[in-house]
Write a protein that holds these residues in place. Structure first.
Motif, mmCIF file in Angstrom:
data_model
loop_
_atom_site.group_PDB
_atom_site.id
_atom_site.type_symbol
_atom_site.label_atom_id
_atom_site.label_comp_id
_atom_site.label_asym_id
_atom_site.label_seq_id
_atom_site.Cartn_x
_atom_site.Cartn_y
_atom_site.Cartn_z
ATOM 1 N N ARG A 1 41.452 42.331 -80.959
ATOM 2 C CA ARG A 1 42.473 41.343 -80.590
ATOM 3 C C ARG A 1 43.326 41.858 -79.428
ATOM 4 N N THR B 1 41.323 41.916 -76.240
ATOM 5 C CA THR B 1 41.192 40.539 -75.747
ATOM 6 C C THR B 1 42.466 40.122 -75.017
ATOM 7 N N GLU B 2 43.628 40.530 -75.555
ATOM 8 C CA GLU B 2 44.896 40.232 -74.878
ATOM 9 C C GLU B 2 44.971 40.966 -73.538
ATOM 10 N N LYS C 1 50.210 33.484 -72.253
ATOM 11 C CA LYS C 1 49.704 33.791 -73.584
ATOM 12 C C LYS C 1 49.870 35.272 -73.922
ATOM 13 N N GLY C 2 51.085 35.762 -73.879
ATOM 14 C CA GLY C 2 51.328 37.133 -74.293
ATOM 15 C C GLY C 2 52.298 37.844 -73.391
ATOM 16 N N ALA D 1 45.039 39.068 -69.899
ATOM 17 C CA ALA D 1 46.161 39.250 -68.978
ATOM 18 C C ALA D 1 45.701 39.792 -67.634
#
Length: 402
Positions: free
Chosen positions: A285, A288-289, A243-244, A293
């Motif tokens: 945001r 949060t990333e 997710k990233g 991670a």
């Protein structure tokens, strides 16, 4: 990565004086999975050797809304709508709390594996992204130098570029030395034939009696490729799971550490922290990333003996001004927090919290020199006398590692 991020990164590389061409001239090389897996077989990393993972947050992360002094009236008065209320943050004690997007970091803090280094910066701060990042990556606040601090570590400890690997989109100047530069590894995964053709290809890697040295070496390279796919995944799999982009980079790093690749230092990055307007949503945001991670990365590494030797260092080129601007963002500032995490780290606060009222022309005054942090990880993680890398600087941060 957006076009703006690409252009800004290019400008940064040029402004530092350590251009991509200079890094290549110093010996930078792009490596593939097969070469790294072969290195893990031929020259595996000592299980007791420390490993450093450097996470760069490009753009100047707002430290005051990351490690939040929510209970300080000066913070609330300076930021109005941008400020977090005490009940919104994740309490760390001493009137400070983590941004609400960092719930995983709070778990690491509670388990004693997260250190928050307060008020980190350098003397005579520069508000330019490119000059400030050059200072952080070269560890030279006073004069411009053409080598990065980990590049000088490479120069001082040998000429093998595999001892440091960049998983960034661009080789960062911090990994370029005078004679040696880190290897660069793209985060794309590896595609091998499937079905009957794939089975035949894999059979080529099986040892055969009576084969010569080079035949055996070629056959083993096929086995290495398949092992790389098993360890690191096929194209797109890491990104879907993680997710990233940052999480995809860290997923690769974790696989390399667990495989015993002889790399002591890794570089990864996350951009977008230049929050001049509408900061609160954008920064939360991004944090949060970052949290999403790094938290599973730390949890994964804590489960293996090699992973337990890894330490993560998180920094940005500067913090932001204390007072919010008219666009509910913040402008370029000075000192900010760093994070150091891992099983070997002594968790808790390190360094003094900067005053929000005793300011330097509206900016926070540094309480911790970033070179003290570098000196500590050079000596306690990478096992080298910091004086060989940080010329003219003798300070360090004692008590950071248990």
């Amino acid at each position: 990565m957006t076009i703006v991020q690409q252009v800004n990164r290019r400008r940064f590389l040029t402004a530092t004086g350590v251009t991509a061409a200079a890094a290549l001239a110093a010996g930078a090389t792009q490596v593939d999975w097969g070469r790294l897996m072969s290195a893990a077989q031929e020259n595996p990393l000592d299980p007791d050797a420390g490993v450093l993972v450097v996470v760069t947050l490009y753009g100047g992360n707002d430290g005051l809304n990351t490690v939040v002094p929510a209970g300080d009236p000066a913070y609330q008065n300076a930021r109005s709508e941008l400020a977090y209320r005490p009940e919104e943050v994740l309490d760390l004690g001493e009137g400070l709390g983590l941004n609400p997007g960092m719930k995983g970091f709070k778990g690491l803090w509670d388990s004693g594996r997260l250190a928050v280094l307060r008020g980190v910066g350098y003397p005579k701060p520069d508000h330019s992204h490119f000059r400030s990042m050059a200072i952080w990556q070269t560890a030279s606040p006073e004069t411009s130098v053409p080598t990065g601090w980990l590049g000088r570590w490479l120069d001082a400890t040998g000429d093998d570029p595999l001892r440091a690997v960049s998983v960034d989109p661009v080789l960062p100047p911090l990994l370029a030395g005078e004679r040696t530069a880190a290897a660069s590894l793209p985060v794309g995964g590896l595609k091998l034939p499937e079905g009957a053709l794939g089975k035949a290809f894999q059979d080529l890697g099986a040892p055969q009696p009576g084969e010569g040295f080079w035949q055996a070496r070629a056959a083993r390279s096929v086995t290495d490729l398949h092992r790389a796919v098993q360890t690191l995944g096929k194209p797109g799999e890491n990104g879907k799971k993680a997710k990233g982009e940052l999480a995809a980079q860290l997923d690769v790093v974790a696989g390399l550490i667990e495989a015993g690749v002889p790399t002591r230092a890794y570089s990864v990055s996350l951009g977008g922290f230049d929050t001049h307007a509408d900061e609160r949503g954008t920064q939360q945001r991004l944090l949060t990333e970052l949290d999403g991670a790094l938290t599973p990365f730390a949890q994964r590494l804590a489960k293996s003996d090699r992973g337990k030797q890894a330490t993560v260092l998180v920094y940005s080129e500067f913090g932001r001004r204390v007072t919010a601007n008219a666009s509910q963002g913040t402008d370029h500032g000075t000192a900010g927090p760093m994070f150091v995490l891992g099983p070997r780290v002594k968790g808790g606060f390190h360094g003094a919290e900067p005053s929000l009222t005793d300011l330097d022309n509206g900016d926070l005054k540094l309480t911790t020199d970033f070179r003290d942090v570098y000196a500590t990880v050079l000596e306690d993680v990478l096992g080298i006398d910091a004086g060989k890398v940080l010329t003219g600087h003798s300070g360090r941060m004692d008590g950071l590692f248990a």
